[in-house]
Design a protein around this motif. Sequence first.
Motif, mmCIF file in Angstrom:
data_model
loop_
_atom_site.group_PDB
_atom_site.id
_atom_site.type_symbol
_atom_site.label_atom_id
_atom_site.label_comp_id
_atom_site.label_asym_id
_atom_site.label_seq_id
_atom_site.Cartn_x
_atom_site.Cartn_y
_atom_site.Cartn_z
ATOM 1 N N PHE A 23 0.789 -1.227 0.000
ATOM 2 C CA PHE A 23 0.000 0.000 0.000
ATOM 3 C C PHE A 23 0.825 1.282 0.000
ATOM 4 C CE2 PHE A 23 -3.233 -2.964 1.686
ATOM 5 C CZ PHE A 23 -4.192 -2.745 0.726
ATOM 6 N N ASP A 24 2.090 1.208 0.351
ATOM 7 C CA ASP A 24 2.879 2.433 0.348
ATOM 8 C C ASP A 24 3.673 2.591 -0.939
ATOM 9 O OD1 ASP A 24 4.614 0.370 0.892
ATOM 10 O OD2 ASP A 24 5.862 1.535 2.260
ATOM 11 N N VAL A 25 3.311 1.867 -1.976
ATOM 12 C CA VAL A 25 3.983 1.966 -3.266
ATOM 13 C C VAL A 25 2.951 2.300 -4.336
ATOM 14 C CG1 VAL A 25 5.318 0.740 -5.025
ATOM 15 C CG2 VAL A 25 5.740 0.288 -2.597
ATOM 16 N N ASP A 26 3.247 3.324 -5.123
ATOM 17 C CA ASP A 26 2.365 3.702 -6.223
ATOM 18 C C ASP A 26 2.960 3.384 -7.587
ATOM 19 O OD1 ASP A 26 0.327 4.728 -4.634
ATOM 20 O OD2 ASP A 26 1.214 6.724 -4.555
ATOM 21 N N ALA A 27 4.297 3.247 -7.670
ATOM 22 C CA ALA A 27 4.924 3.047 -8.974
ATOM 23 C C ALA A 27 6.195 2.220 -8.835
ATOM 24 C CB ALA A 27 5.248 4.393 -9.616
ATOM 25 N N VAL A 28 6.517 1.513 -9.909
ATOM 26 C CA VAL A 28 7.756 0.743 -9.992
ATOM 27 C C VAL A 28 8.514 1.183 -11.232
ATOM 28 C CG1 VAL A 28 8.777 -1.553 -10.256
ATOM 29 C CG2 VAL A 28 6.761 -1.250 -8.796
ATOM 30 N N LEU A 29 9.792 1.527 -11.043
ATOM 31 C CA LEU A 29 10.675 1.890 -12.145
ATOM 32 C C LEU A 29 11.584 0.703 -12.418
ATOM 33 C CD1 LEU A 29 11.693 5.523 -11.098
ATOM 34 C CD2 LEU A 29 9.686 4.747 -12.383
ATOM 35 N N CYS A 30 11.540 0.191 -13.628
ATOM 36 C CA CYS A 30 12.266 -1.021 -13.984
ATOM 37 C C CYS A 30 13.467 -0.700 -14.866
ATOM 38 C CB CYS A 30 11.360 -1.982 -14.743
ATOM 39 S SG CYS A 30 9.816 -2.399 -13.909
ATOM 40 N N ASP A 31 14.611 -1.235 -14.509
ATOM 41 C CA ASP A 31 15.728 -1.253 -15.434
ATOM 42 C C ASP A 31 15.357 -2.204 -16.572
ATOM 43 O OD1 ASP A 31 18.495 -1.046 -16.398
ATOM 44 O OD2 ASP A 31 18.703 -3.082 -15.622
ATOM 45 N N LEU A 32 16.071 -2.111 -17.698
ATOM 46 C CA LEU A 32 15.752 -2.945 -18.859
ATOM 47 C C LEU A 32 16.754 -4.075 -19.065
ATOM 48 C CD1 LEU A 32 14.046 -3.482 -21.397
ATOM 49 C CD2 LEU A 32 15.432 -1.738 -22.577
ATOM 50 N N ASP A 33 17.981 -3.735 -19.453
ATOM 51 C CA ASP A 33 18.984 -4.738 -19.804
ATOM 52 C C ASP A 33 19.414 -5.560 -18.586
ATOM 53 O OD1 ASP A 33 19.298 -3.925 -22.588
ATOM 54 O OD2 ASP A 33 20.236 -2.120 -21.778
ATOM 55 N N ASP A 34 19.313 -6.869 -18.705
ATOM 56 C CA ASP A 34 19.689 -7.832 -17.673
ATOM 57 C C ASP A 34 18.775 -7.797 -16.452
ATOM 58 O OD1 ASP A 34 21.661 -9.232 -18.962
ATOM 59 O OD2 ASP A 34 23.328 -8.088 -18.125
ATOM 60 N N THR A 35 17.706 -7.012 -16.521
ATOM 61 C CA THR A 35 16.682 -7.030 -15.478
ATOM 62 C C THR A 35 15.407 -7.660 -16.010
ATOM 63 O OG1 THR A 35 17.557 -5.105 -14.299
ATOM 64 C CG2 THR A 35 15.229 -5.607 -13.961
ATOM 65 N N LEU A 36 14.950 -7.195 -17.176
ATOM 66 C CA LEU A 36 13.735 -7.739 -17.786
ATOM 67 C C LEU A 36 14.038 -8.803 -18.840
ATOM 68 C CD1 LEU A 36 11.629 -4.469 -18.176
ATOM 69 C CD2 LEU A 36 11.569 -6.159 -16.330
ATOM 70 N N TYR A 37 15.248 -8.803 -19.368
ATOM 71 C CA TYR A 37 15.630 -9.802 -20.359
ATOM 72 C C TYR A 37 17.144 -9.965 -20.312
ATOM 73 C CZ TYR A 37 18.013 -6.719 -23.610
ATOM 74 O OH TYR A 37 18.948 -5.882 -24.180
ATOM 75 N N PRO A 38 17.689 -11.076 -20.813
ATOM 76 C CA PRO A 38 19.141 -11.269 -20.813
ATOM 77 C C PRO A 38 19.791 -10.451 -21.932
ATOM 78 C CG PRO A 38 18.051 -13.196 -21.741
ATOM 79 C CD PRO A 38 16.962 -12.293 -21.247
ATOM 80 N N GLN A 39 20.557 -9.437 -21.561
ATOM 81 C CA GLN A 39 21.151 -8.554 -22.552
ATOM 82 C C GLN A 39 22.069 -9.305 -23.517
ATOM 83 O OE1 GLN A 39 23.208 -4.187 -22.624
ATOM 84 N NE2 GLN A 39 24.029 -5.621 -21.142
ATOM 85 N N GLN A 40 22.642 -10.424 -23.072
ATOM 86 C CA GLN A 40 23.549 -11.175 -23.919
ATOM 87 C C GLN A 40 22.878 -11.588 -25.226
ATOM 88 O OE1 GLN A 40 26.832 -11.617 -23.512
ATOM 89 N NE2 GLN A 40 26.763 -12.489 -25.569
ATOM 90 N N ALA A 41 21.580 -11.832 -25.183
ATOM 91 C CA ALA A 41 20.861 -12.217 -26.397
ATOM 92 C C ALA A 41 20.919 -11.102 -27.435
ATOM 93 C CB ALA A 41 19.410 -12.554 -26.061
ATOM 94 N N TRP A 42 20.781 -9.868 -26.986
ATOM 95 C CA TRP A 42 20.874 -8.730 -27.914
ATOM 96 C C TRP A 42 22.316 -8.497 -28.335
ATOM 97 C CZ3 TRP A 42 23.421 -4.096 -28.146
ATOM 98 C CH2 TRP A 42 23.008 -3.220 -29.143
ATOM 99 N N LEU A 43 23.232 -8.552 -27.377
ATOM 100 C CA LEU A 43 24.632 -8.286 -27.685
ATOM 101 C C LEU A 43 25.192 -9.260 -28.716
ATOM 102 C CD1 LEU A 43 26.182 -7.439 -24.200
ATOM 103 C CD2 LEU A 43 26.042 -5.910 -26.185
ATOM 104 N N ASP A 44 24.829 -10.523 -28.586
ATOM 105 C CA ASP A 44 25.388 -11.502 -29.504
ATOM 106 C C ASP A 44 24.972 -11.202 -30.946
ATOM 107 O OD1 ASP A 44 27.080 -13.892 -29.545
ATOM 108 O OD2 ASP A 44 25.332 -14.881 -30.403
ATOM 109 N N GLY A 45 23.721 -10.801 -31.129
ATOM 110 C CA GLY A 45 23.277 -10.411 -32.457
ATOM 111 C C GLY A 45 23.982 -9.164 -32.951
ATOM 112 N N ALA A 46 24.225 -8.211 -32.034
ATOM 113 C CA ALA A 46 24.919 -6.977 -32.414
ATOM 114 C C ALA A 46 26.359 -7.259 -32.818
ATOM 115 C CB ALA A 46 24.875 -5.987 -31.258
#
Length: 255
Positions: A23-46
Amino acid sequence: MGLSGGRRTRADQSASRHGTRAFDVDAVLCDLDDTLYPQQAWLDGAWHAVARTGTRYGLDEAAFLAALRADAALGSARGGIIDRALATVGGGRPDALITELVTAFRAHRPARLEPYPGVRAALARLRMAGLRLGVVTDGDVAGQEWKVRALGIGAFFDCVVVSDALGGRQWRKPHAAPFREAMKELGVRPERCVVIGDRPEKDVSGAARLDIRAIRVKTGEYRQVPDGPGVWHAAADFATAVDWLLATPGPEPRT
């Protein structure tokens, strides 16, 4: 309006009846790379795209790709990976070559990326609980925005803040500016916000500068890095972090 304003939305009321809202939280700020998905998947393609581009200048694609991967394995956030890989394969540093290789890296646009297991369901649970969601990430603006689309999770978020869009690399986390911008767009105060990210020296430290609580997830390249100061809670992954957050009671809601 969130609970901080004294009014409860229908989503808040439903969530509280089911015991799923902190109840004391109204919002969540999410990092993207390596938090929501494995950045290695993108890096390998790059890196593949960079190595293919190098063949136009007579570079051996397999050797160049191996050099890029080897250098990136020592820390993908370090600058100069392409330059050092070129030196390894004897490619020299003609300006046209460097420019074209960097352009190939930034232009990598995979049609699809896959989030970590449980991420989509966890984001859906946060929204069902009445929380506003934002992404706070560093990097090439168009590339980071593309990643959100390729992951198929854009609809969950009320805002996507790419720090570089605020004026360049100097605004990257742990600078407070991207967190402030996200809170402004979401209309929330620091004490009503939580950051979830994988890097203590960026996500956690940036949150701490504004007295935002931070949940550190131990996924991706930096999972072995110690938590350090400022971690409110540490979790194995994003889905587990959300489980903990939604089960954590806050102050009694005002009626």
